[in-house]
Design a protein around this motif. Structure first.
Motif, PDB file in Angstrom:
ATOM      1  N   LEU A 146     -91.959 -61.118 -12.696  1.00 12.79           N
ATOM      2  CA  LEU A 146     -92.520 -61.396 -14.021  1.00 12.79           C
ATOM      3  C   LEU A 146     -92.497 -62.895 -14.304  1.00 12.79           C
ATOM      4  O   LEU A 146     -93.490 -63.480 -14.747  1.00 12.79           O
ATOM      5  N   ILE A 147     -91.388 -63.520 -14.021  1.00 13.92           N
ATOM      6  CA  ILE A 147     -91.267 -64.966 -14.248  1.00 13.92           C
ATOM      7  C   ILE A 147     -92.250 -65.726 -13.362  1.00 13.92           C
ATOM      8  O   ILE A 147     -92.837 -66.734 -13.767  1.00 13.92           O
ATOM      9  N   ALA A 148     -92.441 -65.227 -12.134  1.00 14.31           N
ATOM     10  CA  ALA A 148     -93.375 -65.894 -11.204  1.00 14.31           C
ATOM     11  C   ALA A 148     -94.816 -65.773 -11.682  1.00 14.31           C
ATOM     12  O   ALA A 148     -95.673 -66.579 -11.303  1.00 14.31           O
ATOM     13  N   SER A 149     -95.100 -64.761 -12.508  1.00 14.82           N
ATOM     14  CA  SER A 149     -96.475 -64.545 -12.979  1.00 14.82           C
ATOM     15  C   SER A 149     -96.863 -65.479 -14.117  1.00 14.82           C
ATOM     16  O   SER A 149     -98.044 -65.572 -14.440  1.00 14.82           O
ATOM     17  N   VAL A 150     -95.885 -66.119 -14.706  1.00 14.86           N
ATOM     18  CA  VAL A 150     -96.177 -66.969 -15.871  1.00 14.86           C
ATOM     19  C   VAL A 150     -96.999 -68.178 -15.428  1.00 14.86           C
ATOM     20  O   VAL A 150     -96.705 -68.804 -14.418  1.00 14.86           O
ATOM     21  N   GLY A 151     -98.037 -68.480 -16.207  1.00 14.16           N
ATOM     22  CA  GLY A 151     -98.786 -69.700 -15.942  1.00 14.16           C
ATOM     23  C   GLY A 151    -100.131 -69.467 -15.274  1.00 14.16           C
ATOM     24  O   GLY A 151    -100.638 -68.357 -15.199  1.00 14.16           O
ATOM     25  N   TRP A 152    -100.691 -70.552 -14.779  1.00 19.82           N
ATOM     26  CA  TRP A 152    -102.015 -70.542 -14.158  1.00 19.82           C
ATOM     27  C   TRP A 152    -101.977 -69.866 -12.802  1.00 19.82           C
ATOM     28  O   TRP A 152    -101.047 -70.063 -12.054  1.00 19.82           O
ATOM     29  N   ASN A 153    -103.035 -69.101 -12.502  1.00 16.34           N
ATOM     30  CA  ASN A 153    -103.136 -68.481 -11.181  1.00 16.34           C
ATOM     31  C   ASN A 153    -104.500 -68.803 -10.576  1.00 16.34           C
ATOM     32  O   ASN A 153    -105.528 -68.625 -11.225  1.00 16.34           O
ATOM     33  N   ASP A 154    -104.498 -69.285  -9.327  1.00 12.26           N
ATOM     34  CA  ASP A 154    -105.748 -69.707  -8.686  1.00 12.26           C
ATOM     35  C   ASP A 154    -106.658 -68.534  -8.354  1.00 12.26           C
ATOM     36  O   ASP A 154    -107.874 -68.696  -8.244  1.00 12.26           O
ATOM     37  N   VAL A 155    -106.065 -67.355  -8.145  1.00  7.71           N
ATOM     38  CA  VAL A 155    -106.852 -66.211  -7.655  1.00  7.71           C
ATOM     39  C   VAL A 155    -107.964 -65.859  -8.646  1.00  7.71           C
ATOM     40  O   VAL A 155    -109.099 -65.607  -8.261  1.00  7.71           O
ATOM     41  N   PHE A 156    -107.622 -65.831  -9.918  1.00  2.00           N
ATOM     42  CA  PHE A 156    -108.636 -65.454 -10.908  1.00  2.00           C
ATOM     43  C   PHE A 156    -108.877 -66.555 -11.930  1.00  2.00           C
ATOM     44  O   PHE A 156    -109.499 -66.345 -12.951  1.00  2.00           O
TER      45      PHE A 156
END
Lengths: 517, 171
Positions: free
Chosen positions: A177-187
């Protein structure tokens, strides 16, 4: 591992600046291993901010020094004060302390130094021997296989956790969950930021690790207080020290069978993901006691017991490097921090690391061996003086180490809010430990979460959105079966523990009723 | 028998305080966080929310199982341990707040001196000496070796470049 990569690594290691870095890493490892309450994990978390701007090769020497040398440092208070410096030195107390009590402290320390050196070298040699075979397997790893390797690693770490798999898995979920926070390049979008600009780049890695692992431990130490070690005078027999030192060295050299067996046990325990702590030394000690003709004297100052535990303790580090560098699964809790360090230096942990950054891997491996040589020499020369550090009161160290933590995390981006992130992670770590949640699954999930999601989406894209890609290869199926096996095994262990606890409660109630009657 | 101060640090959680009211509060809070995260994930578009939805769902189920098993075991008293941890936490929070507010140049010596006097029970001159040594060491390490300019604090500028006048990035 190609010979030319090894030779190039050796040539790089011989540079004066690299040798100095190696020395610094060894000293840091020795210090953090020596002081009970400050383990290699705390040391690794503390140096992360300071190694951020370093050349990755030099940084690897610092990490190698801490990982490799801290068990040696931890054995000194174990032998001299019956207080293990790190959890994995617990077994060293069994025979090391009785040896010191009967005036053979110098011999015990020499045995430890030699055992650590030999164990490390053998562990690394086994690692180097296995690496070419592992590399061949790695060529078959694509996105789905990497995805399942990470899942298996997380489940294995959680399942091995002493407090049971439920909380370990939940801890891993929290890390994801913590790793999911923030910008993601995939989408090309943000998640869970709540509109905050600070969280745009996600939770920062170094402040989070420093807080979770170092600051939380400092809070606990501040709450516990007291002295790092008991107020026992450190008394090493000064007369005959040189003779005892030579005897200790010979003790190891003249027992090749014991050394070889203990090294193998340590190396292969190290390969098992997450198997840190005293597992290797306990297994090796038990095996040596069973096989030895003098097994009934173990625990009373038998030098073989000390050799068995120390050799396997250090051979474990070589084994732990294998899954870490080959698959991106940490072989021990300390390797979990190394993975975070890889990410910090822009190196993607996982199967591609060996192919794309062999020089970094080589330096880490050489650093593990070379720092052990440095530290063994230091310990042989000055063990008594080094061991006096354990007499320092905990509360004298806390302001300095806490300042290093806060200033170190600030220095990365010169953002004062990183200090708040560090503090927040410190409270999180403190209360997670206090209420039974292991930290390692969270730390690993945090480091590997982005890679996990990326490989998930890559796998789907490879197969035009068809989920069958996740079960289409024998490697994937094998990893799924292994993951389910670990889940089943840890679930069975949890149920057994609950039944034992219920049986104990019932027995206590029955005993109380009898007393009242 | 070893006292708490002699027990080595370990990643493994403490065996105490697992079943107390503090532990239940923590579990319920974690459950609420995952429930909120799951609801948030479901509001993202399919690709964006897919992975968080999966692991939040699984973890939420695990948290519910943990909470249910707590009720099955029953609570134990762990208040004393939480109080001790709270005092250390107050020191750490105040230190962080002091750094943010007035900067490293003021916060380091003030915190070090007060902590050593109050918690370590050092004599006045001992605390002063230790503070001076630690401050010089840290200043030397960060400014002269790492070339990091320490944070000067959010307060209005009092001494240019040392106390106050810091501009923090937006939160």
């Amino acid at each position: 591992m190609p010979i030319d990569a090894l030779l190039h690594g050796l040539a790089t290691l011989m540079r004066p600046d690299m040798l100095l870095t190696l020395f610094v890493g060894s000293i840091v490892g020795l210090t953090f291993g020596l002081l009970p309450g400050l383990s290699a994990i705390t040391g690794m978390a503390l140096v992360l901010p300071f190694t951020f701007g370093m050349d990755p090769l030099a940084a690897m020497l610092i990490y190698a020094g801490i990982i490799s040398v801290s068990p040696l440092g931890g054995s000194l208070p174990a032998i001299l004060l019956n207080t293990p410096g790190t959890p994995q030195n617990l077994v060293s107390c069994f025979d090391g302390y009785p040896m010191a009590k009967r005036g053979e402290g110098s011999r015990a320390i020499a045995v430890t130094s030699m055992s650590c050196l030999v164990g490390t070298i053998i562990g690394v040699v086994i690692l180097l021997a296995l690496l070419p075979f592992v590399k061949m397997i790695l060529l078959k790893f694509r996105a789905p296989e990497i995805f399942w390797v990470i899942i298996f690693g997380l489940i294995a770490l959680s399942g091995i956790s002493r407090q049971g798999s439920l909380k370990g898995l939940a801890s891993g979920g929290f890390g994801l969950l913590i790793a999911s926070v923030g910008w993601n390049d995939v989408f090309a979008g943000t998640r869970f930021t709540g509109g905050s600009l600070y969280l745009w780049d996600g939770i920062p890695l170094i402040p989070f690790f420093v807080g979770l692992l170092a600051v939380s431990e400092l809070m606990a130490m501040s709450a516990r207080g007291g002295q790092i070690a008991s107020n026992v005078s450190i008394d090493i027999e000064v007369k005959g020290k040189a003779r005892q030192t030579w005897e200790g060295i010979l003790d190891v050299i003249l027992r090749p069978g014991l050394v070889a067996r203990s090294s193998l046990i340590g190396t292969f325990v190290g390969i098992v993901p997450g198997a840190g702590g005293a597992v290797a030394s306990l297994m090796s000690y038990a095996a040596a006691k069973r096989i030895s003709g003098t097994g009934n004297t173990y625990g009373t100052g038998n030098v073989e017991g000390l050799i068995a535990s120390e050799v396997s303790n250090d051979a474990k580090e070589g084994g732990a490097l294998l899954p870490t560098v080959a698959f991106g699964i940490p072989g021990s809790p300390e390797m979990a921090i190394v993975l975070g360090a890889f990410v910090m230096h822009g190196l993607q942990p996982g199967p591609l690391l060996l192919n794309e950054h062999m020089d970094v891997v080589v330096m880490l491996v050489l650093g593990v061996m070379a720092s052990q040589v440095v530290a063994s020499a230091l310990v042989l020369l000055g063990a008594t003086y080094i061991a006096h550090l354990t007499q320092i009161r905990v509360k004298l160290l806390i302001p300095v180490i806490l300042t290093l933590c806060f200033a170190g995390t600030f220095s990365i981006r010169e953002n004062p809010w990183d200090i708040i992130a560090t503090l927040g992670a410190g409270f999180l770590g403190l209360y997670m430990k206090r209420f039974g949640y292991p930290l390692m699954p969270l730390a690993i999930a945090f480091v590997l979460g982005e890679l996990l999601e990326r490989t998930f989406h890559q796998s789907l894209m490879m197969n035009f959105g068809n989920y069958s890609v996740f079960v289409s290869s024998p490697i994937s199926v094998t990893l799924i079966v292994c993951s389910l096996a670990v889940l089943a095994w840890s679930g069975a262990g949890w149920l057994k523990g609950r039944r034992s606890a219920q049986a104990e409660t019932a027995a206590e109630l029955a005993a109380e009723r009898e007393l009242m009657d | 028998m070893k006292t708490d101060s002699q027990m080595p640090a370990t990643d493994e959680p403490a065996p105490a305080a697992k079943n107390g009211p503090g532990g239940l509060v923590f579990d319920l809070l974690a459950t609420a966080i995952f429930a909120a995260a799951l609801v948030t994930s479901l509001q993202y578009n399919r690709l964006q929310g897919l992975v968080p939805t999966i692991f939040c769902s699984i973890t939420l189920v695990l948290m519910i199982a943990i909470v249910v098993s707590r009720f099955a075991r029953g609570p134990e008293d762990d208040v004393a341990e939480d109080v001790v941890a709270g005092r250390a936490g107050v020191w750490f929070v105040c230190y962080a707040a002091a750094i943010i507010g007035v900067g490293f140049y003021v916060a380091i010596p003030v915190f070090t001196f007060l902590y050593l006097r109050q918690e370590a029970q050092l004599k006045y001159w001992q605390a002063l000496l230790f503070t001076a040594g630690a401050s010089i060491l840290l200043y030397g390490a960060f400014v002269k070796i790492l070339y990091v300019h320490p944070w000067v604090g959010l307060v209005p500028e009092l001494v240019a470049g040392y106390i106050g006048g810091g501009i923090a990035p937006p939160l």
